[in-house]
Design an enzyme around this catalytic site. Structure first.
Site, PDB file in Angstrom:
ATOM      1  NE  ARG A 112      -8.245 -14.405  -4.985  1.00 56.07           N
ATOM      2  CZ  ARG A 112      -8.900 -13.292  -5.203  1.00 56.07           C
ATOM      3  NH1 ARG A 112     -10.144 -12.839  -4.741  1.00 56.07           N
ATOM      4  NH2 ARG A 112      -8.488 -12.186  -6.240  1.00 56.07           N
ATOM      5  CG  HIS A 157      -6.877  -7.679  -4.611  1.00 50.09           C
ATOM      6  ND1 HIS A 157      -7.486  -8.976  -4.552  1.00 50.09           N
ATOM      7  CD2 HIS A 157      -7.737  -6.602  -4.584  1.00 50.09           C
ATOM      8  CE1 HIS A 157      -9.053  -8.693  -4.400  1.00 50.09           C
ATOM      9  NE2 HIS A 157      -9.075  -7.324  -4.198  1.00 50.09           N
ATOM     10  CD  GLU A 203     -13.233  -7.745  -8.877  1.00 46.96           C
ATOM     11  OE1 GLU A 203     -13.107  -6.574  -8.393  1.00 46.96           O
ATOM     12  OE2 GLU A 203     -13.992  -8.419  -8.375  1.00 46.96           O
ATOM     13  CG  ASN A 343     -13.290 -11.909  -7.667  1.00 50.16           C
ATOM     14  OD1 ASN A 343     -13.021 -12.844  -7.451  1.00 50.16           O
ATOM     15  ND2 ASN A 343     -12.688 -10.651  -7.603  1.00 50.16           N
ATOM     16  CE1 TYR A 345     -18.271  -9.735  -2.870  1.00 50.57           C
ATOM     17  CE2 TYR A 345     -17.093  -9.668  -5.030  1.00 50.57           C
ATOM     18  CZ  TYR A 345     -17.224  -9.499  -3.479  1.00 50.57           C
ATOM     19  OH  TYR A 345     -15.976  -9.790  -3.163  1.00 50.57           O
ATOM     20  CD  GLU A 418     -12.637 -10.655  -4.292  1.00 53.49           C
ATOM     21  OE1 GLU A 418     -13.615  -9.818  -4.261  1.00 53.49           O
ATOM     22  OE2 GLU A 418     -11.740 -10.436  -4.549  1.00 53.49           O
ATOM     23  CD1 TRP A 467     -15.273  -9.197   0.494  1.00 53.98           C
ATOM     24  CD2 TRP A 467     -13.135  -9.947  -0.322  1.00 53.98           C
ATOM     25  NE1 TRP A 467     -14.327  -8.194   0.521  1.00 53.98           N
ATOM     26  CE2 TRP A 467     -12.859  -8.779  -0.031  1.00 53.98           C
ATOM     27  CE3 TRP A 467     -12.056 -10.866  -0.713  1.00 53.98           C
ATOM     28  CZ2 TRP A 467     -11.866  -8.020   0.043  1.00 53.98           C
ATOM     29  CZ3 TRP A 467     -10.825 -10.032  -0.890  1.00 53.98           C
ATOM     30  CH2 TRP A 467     -10.627  -8.877  -0.240  1.00 53.98           C
ATOM     31  CD  GLU A 474     -15.146  -3.019   0.081  1.00 51.95           C
ATOM     32  OE1 GLU A 474     -14.719  -4.034   0.440  1.00 51.95           O
ATOM     33  OE2 GLU A 474     -15.594  -3.133  -1.256  1.00 51.95           O
ATOM     34  CG  PHE A 483     -17.871  -7.373   2.047  1.00 50.34           C
ATOM     35  CD1 PHE A 483     -18.604  -7.780   0.877  1.00 50.34           C
ATOM     36  CD2 PHE A 483     -17.544  -6.020   1.445  1.00 50.34           C
ATOM     37  CE1 PHE A 483     -19.486  -7.326  -0.210  1.00 50.34           C
ATOM     38  CE2 PHE A 483     -18.406  -5.375   0.475  1.00 50.34           C
ATOM     39  CZ  PHE A 483     -19.256  -6.154  -0.397  1.00 50.34           C
TER      40      PHE A 483
HETATM   41  C1  BGC Z   1     -12.803  -6.755  -4.925  1.00 46.00           C
HETATM   42  C2  BGC Z   1     -12.440  -6.696  -3.543  1.00 46.00           C
HETATM   43  C3  BGC Z   1     -13.672  -5.803  -2.810  1.00 46.00           C
HETATM   44  C4  BGC Z   1     -14.877  -6.753  -3.059  1.00 46.00           C
HETATM   45  C5  BGC Z   1     -16.102  -5.871  -2.225  1.00 46.00           C
HETATM   46  C6  BGC Z   1     -14.436  -6.851  -5.268  1.00 46.00           C
HETATM   47  O1  BGC Z   1     -14.446  -6.275  -6.424  1.00 46.00           O
HETATM   48  O2  BGC Z   1     -11.781  -7.746  -5.490  1.00 46.00           O
HETATM   49  O3  BGC Z   1     -11.226  -5.992  -3.032  1.00 46.00           O
HETATM   50  O4  BGC Z   1     -13.482  -5.685  -1.383  1.00 46.00           O
HETATM   51  O5  BGC Z   1     -15.073  -6.431  -4.246  1.00 46.00           O
HETATM   52  O6  BGC Z   1     -16.489  -4.693  -2.837  1.00 46.00           O
END
Ligand code: BGC
Length: 530
Positions: A112, A157, A203, A343, A345, A418, A467, A474, A483
């Protein structure tokens, strides 16, 4: 053998012993921790993700125009903590062949990446197409396909030509819709014969919240108390920008569906940040607050795009601040995605701030929907705290958010676009420490396991992208946060695999074995097998 050699061997053996002890058995025994790897079907996409501004560099190379991040990062008033920028980033523009080689060695079947709009249209629709930019992406796509890696392309992006900001204020003007549609058309026409997965935006909620709410992203517009900018209105502009983005997405999807999809045979979607928001208690107020957290983030975009209207929670709180869609726009928006890019995290607990008083923080204002987030409940974190303050390891959050989206949007196909683990690149970290990233491997393993559970329970997920392939730029954290599965030495730009790269490679190899065993079994049962 002399004494120093003997000593060296003893130290080496001790290190091996120490390393293998600090790595959990579960992490090393893939078969055991993934009791059924075949839950990921054979056409499942496994990849790594990146974005143009964070990777490419070459910011003035071969006719590229300036974008919003080039200008912002060169402005001394910016908020990039190490004073760095993406002028060189990880020089993917010049090293893409090496990077494709790294991906191939990992065994991924998809990559991606995003297109730098200003590289192919330096002045948006107000200038010529930059053929050198088109050639770069043609070369990248071809290099990927030769290695059996499917390109999964995000159109934007966070970076767009500065020309659009200077001419008409970018996303605050409906003119941005026309520009995005033109850009999308150029991309479909130039690359769509080989690209089968398109995502319009990455996002968009962060893009508008940071660009027009807190002002920490270009164009740095905001008002107090949300941020400290020279101009802007944090209570109105994010909604205007989001409205134009939703309609820009709709225009691009319409072009793809009417001009290209039938002949090119690909699919088109959007990528959203899908944090999991867990009600902090069983009270109705906290449950509704968690729903508002989803409404003011992911559903802000998905409900209009799929159902043709803003979430009811937003409508009732924001009233006429929320722009309206015309009847024709609503009609055009109907089911405006083939897939949702997820995405994910981290997760948070959410409490009500509509009927209870909360200390000011993310989500608490009327503009954000009256909810408050916290990583812990009664002093106990929702998941193991990671190295970055905003990240907690709570893999169940991925399963929960997928189930939530599955139920709300009738199980439209989803991709995990991600997922990854961040660590601080501290001034005193040694390269050895940075390479020994067991926590990243553990994080990815745990989230893949949660993903396999969600799929087993019926979530229609078609792919997973870690990711990120490489440590990269960053955003406001510059190069202080990493990352990557590969470490990048920013002086020499040398890429070195970390422990997590080796883990991901082993995982993918194990999955391939299972895949081939399954295919052989199916062939045995096939009526065409003699
Ligand atoms: C974003 C990435 C970013 C990642 C880690 C995501 O919200 O799409 O560009 O690097 O978070 O912070």
């Amino acid at each position: 053998m002399d004494v120093s050699m003997k000593l060296y061997i003893v130290v080496f053996l001790l290190q091996v012993l120490f390393l293998s002890r600090s790595i959990s058995c579960e992490l090393l025994n893939l078969r055991q921790s993934f009791d059924n790897l075949s839950v990921f079907p054979s056409d499942f996409l496994f990849g790594t993700a990146s974005s143009a501004y964070q990777y490419e560099g070459g910011y003035l190379s071969d006719g590229k125009g300036l974008n919003n991040w080039d200008v912002y990062s060169h402005n001394p008033g910016n908020l990039i903590i190490d004073g760095s920028n993406g002028d060189i980033a990880v020089d993917h523009y010049h090293r893409y062949l090496e990077d494709v080689g790294l991906m191939h060695s990992l065994g991924v079947n998809s990559y991606r990446f995003s297109i730098s709009w200003a590289r192919i249209l330096p002045k948006g629709r107000f200038g010529e197409i930059n053929e050198a930019g088109i050639e770069f992406y043609n070369n990248l796509i071809d290099a990927l396909l030769i290695k059996g890696i499917q390109p999964f392309v995000t159109l934007i992006h966070f970076d767009f030509p500065q020309e659009l900001e200077d001419r008409y204020g970018s996303w605050l003007s409906p003119q941005s819709q026309e520009d995005f549609a033109y850009f999308a058309d150029v991309c479909f026409k130039s690359f769509g014969d080989r690209v089968k997965y398109w995502a319009t935006f990455n996002e968009p909620d962060y893009q508008v919240k940071f660009g027009y709410g807190t002002g920490i992203f270009p164009p740095s517009r905001c008002s107090r108390p949300f941020g400290n900018c020279t101009d802007g209105d944090s209570e109105k502009e994010p909604f205007v920008a989001a409205h134009n983005i939703i309609l820009a997405h709709t225009a691009a999807v319409h072009i793809y569906r009417t001009k290209y999809q039938e002949t090119q045979g690909g699919s088109i979607g959007i990528v959203l940040q899908c944090t999991w928001y867990e009600p902090i208690s069983n009270s109705l107020a906290d449950k509704l607050a968690a729903e508002r957290a989803h409404a003011f983030t992911v559903n802000w975009f998905l409900e209009p795009i799929i159902f043709g209207r803003y979430p009811p929670e937003m409508q009732s709180i924001l009233g006429s601040t929320l722009p309206e869609f015309t009847a024709t726009e609503k009609q055009k928006m109907n089911k405006g995605v083939d897939f949702i890019g997820v995405n994910h995290y981290t997760s948070y607990y959410v409490r009500d701030c509509m009927f209870s008083v909360c200390e000011p923080g993310v989500g608490t204002s009327k503009t954000e929907g009256f909810w408050g987030q916290s990583s812990e409940k009664n002093g106990i974190p929702i998941g193991k705290p990671a190295e970055l303050v905003w990240q907690n390891v709570y893999p169940q959050g991925l399963e929960k958010v997928l189930t939530y989206l599955k139920e709300k949007y009738h199980n439209i196909p989803m991709f995990i676009t991600e997922n990854g683990y961040g660590n601080m690149n501290k001034a005193d970290s040694t390269t050895e420490e940075l390479l020994h990233d067991v926590k990243r491997a553990e994080y990815i393993a745990a989230y893949l396991k949660a993903l396999s559970t969600a799929i087993r329970k019926g979530a229609n997920v078609k792919g997973y992208f870690a990711w990120s392939l490489l440590d990269n730029f960053e955003w406001n954290n510059g190069y202080t946060v990493q990352f990557g599965l590969y470490h990048v030495d920013h002086k020499t730009l040398t890429r070195t695999p970390k422990f997590s790269a080796t883990w991901y490679r082993n995982f993918l190899a194990e999955h391939s074995k299972v895949k081939y065993q399954q295919q052989a079994k199916d062939a045995n049962h096939s009526p065409f097998y003699y």
